[in-house]
Design an enzyme around this catalytic site. Structure first.
Site, PDB file in Angstrom:
ATOM      1  N   ASP A  37       0.869  -1.177   0.000  1.00 49.55           N
ATOM      2  CA  ASP A  37       0.000   0.000   0.000  1.00 49.55           C
ATOM      3  C   ASP A  37       0.905   1.225   0.000  1.00 49.55           C
ATOM      4  O   ASP A  37       2.088   1.118  -0.315  1.00 49.55           O
ATOM      5  CB  ASP A  37      -0.985  -0.035   1.188  1.00 49.55           C
ATOM      6  CG  ASP A  37      -0.265  -0.339   2.481  1.00 49.55           C
ATOM      7  OD1 ASP A  37       0.756   0.323   2.757  1.00 49.55           O
ATOM      8  OD2 ASP A  37      -0.694  -1.255   3.214  1.00 49.55           O
ATOM      9  N   LYS A  58      -5.083   2.214  -1.336  1.00 53.49           N
ATOM     10  CA  LYS A  58      -6.205   2.993  -1.858  1.00 53.49           C
ATOM     11  C   LYS A  58      -6.169   2.993  -3.378  1.00 53.49           C
ATOM     12  O   LYS A  58      -5.147   3.256  -3.987  1.00 53.49           O
ATOM     13  CB  LYS A  58      -6.123   4.422  -1.332  1.00 53.49           C
ATOM     14  CG  LYS A  58      -7.426   4.897  -0.763  1.00 53.49           C
ATOM     15  CD  LYS A  58      -7.266   6.231  -0.052  1.00 53.49           C
ATOM     16  CE  LYS A  58      -8.016   6.186   1.261  1.00 53.49           C
ATOM     17  NZ  LYS A  58      -7.791   7.351   2.099  1.00 53.49           N
ATOM     18  N   MET A 173      -2.355   5.936  13.976  1.00 53.67           N
ATOM     19  CA  MET A 173      -3.641   6.234  13.329  1.00 53.67           C
ATOM     20  C   MET A 173      -4.447   7.200  14.197  1.00 53.67           C
ATOM     21  O   MET A 173      -5.661   7.067  14.322  1.00 53.67           O
ATOM     22  CB  MET A 173      -4.443   4.934  13.111  1.00 53.67           C
ATOM     23  CG  MET A 173      -3.746   3.944  12.210  1.00 53.67           C
ATOM     24  SD  MET A 173      -4.618   2.364  12.099  1.00 53.67           S
ATOM     25  CE  MET A 173      -4.105   1.586  13.627  1.00 53.67           C
TER      26      MET A 173
END
Ligand code: SAH
Length: 251
Positions: A37, A58, A173
Site C-alpha cells: 500500500d 487505496k 492512526m
C-alpha cells in the site's frame, strides 16, 4: 503441477530506505511480485521496479482495496509458484493486519515467513528526539490505535487504564480522533500539561514535528495542518525533544 511459492510478510520500516533491513532489501530484489500500500512511502516504493509492484492500498477512486482481495491475491500468486513480498509500513505485525494475513496464508497451506521491520511507533518518536522510555520519565510504553472512537461504549481501548500506567503512550492512526482521546485522557485524570508531540511522515525527507500539551495539541494540529501518517507521543518523554533538538541530526 507448479510448486507452491512463498509469501514474505515484510516490514519496510518507517520510510527512510536506509532503515529497511538487509533482508527486506534482498527480498525486494528477489521477489516476483510486491504487494504494497502507500505506507512504506515514495522513497522505498519508487526503488521497486514498476513491473513487479501491485498496489493493494487505496485505489484511484479513493476506495480501499478490500482485505479479502489482498488475502486472495497472495494465495493465488503463491499457488502460481511466485515468490511474493507483502510489504507493509513499519513492522508487519504492529497494527498492519499482518496477523490476519499470516493466519489466512497458513489456513491455505501457503509457506509464509515474517520479516520484522522498524516500527514507526518507536522510530517516529526517535526521529523527533523523543526516547519512548527514559529512566526519569517512563518505565513503560504502550502502543495504541487512535482509530477507535473513545466515546463509543464498545471502544476496545481503555483510556482510563492507559492514563493510569504513568508511562509513555504512542498512538498510531491517531490524527483524526486526537480531540476525543486527549479528552478521554484528561477525564481519566492525566495532567493537562503533559507534553505531547505529533510526528508526521517520520524519517522521510518531508518529516514534520509539532509539539504541545494534552491541552493544546488539538489546536497545534489544526494550526500546523498535521495529517496522516503521524504518530502521537504522549508523556513526559515528549518534553525531552526540547533538550536535544538543537543538536539532533538525521531528519
Ligand atoms: N505497521 C505500521 C503501523 C501501521 S498503522 C508500523 O509498524 O509502523 C498506520 C499508522 O502508522 C499511521 O496512521 C501512523 O500513525 C503510523 N505511521 C506509519 N509510518 C509512519 C511514519 N513514517 N510517520 C509517522 N507515522 C507513521
Amino acid at each position: 503441477m507448479t510448486e507452491t511459492g512463498k509469501v514474505y510478510l515484510v516490514g519496510s520500516g518507517p520510510g527512510d530506505p536506509d532503515l529497511l533491513t538487509v533482508k527486506a532489501k534482498r527480498l525486494l530484489e528477489e521477489a516476483d511480485v510486491v504487494l504494497h500500500d502507500k505506507l512504506p512511502g515514495p522513497e522505498i516504493l519508487g526503488a521497486i521496479p514498476e513491473e513487479k509492484r501491485e498496489d493493494v492500498g487505496k485505489r484511484a477512486g479513493g476506495e480501499w482495496t478490500p482485505q479479502e482481495y489482498t488475502n486472495a491475491r497472495m494465495v493465488e500468486l503463491a499457488e502460481e509458484g511466485k515468490t511474493v513480498v507483502r510489504l507493509k509500513g513499519g513492522d508487519p505485525t504492529v497494527f498492519g493486519r499482518g496477523g490476519e494475513e499470516l493466519a489466512h496464508l497458513a489456513e491455505n497451506e501457503i509457506p509464509v515467513e515474517i520479516v520484522p521491520g522498524i516500527t514507526s511507533a518507536i522510530a517516529g518518536p526517535q526521529a523527533a528526539g523523543i526516547p519512548v522510555t527514559h529512566r526519569d520519565h517512563a518505565s513503560s510504553v504502550s502502543f495504541v490505535t487512535g482509530h477507535e472512537d473513545p466515546t463509543k461504549d464498545e471502544s476496545a481501548v481503555d483510556w482510563d487504564a492507559l492514563a493510569a500506567t504513568g508511562g509513555t503512550l504512542v498512538v498510531l492512526m491517531g490524527v483524526g480522533k486526537l480531540p476525543q482521546y486527549t479528552e478521554a485522557l484528561r477525564e481519566a485524570g492525566m495532567d493537562p500539561e503533559t507534553p505531547v508531540a505529533l510526528v508526521e511522515r517520520a524519517t522521510r525527507p518531508d518529516q514534520r514535528v509539532a509539539t504541545g500539551t494534552l491541552d493544546t495539541i488539538v489546536s497545534v494540529r489544526d494550526e500546523e495542518e498535521i495529517e496522516p501518517p503521524a504518530i502521537t507521543v504522549i508523556g513526559d518523554v515528549a518534553g525531552e525533544r526540547e533538550r536535544v533538538v538543537e543538536f539532533l541530526e538525521g531528519y
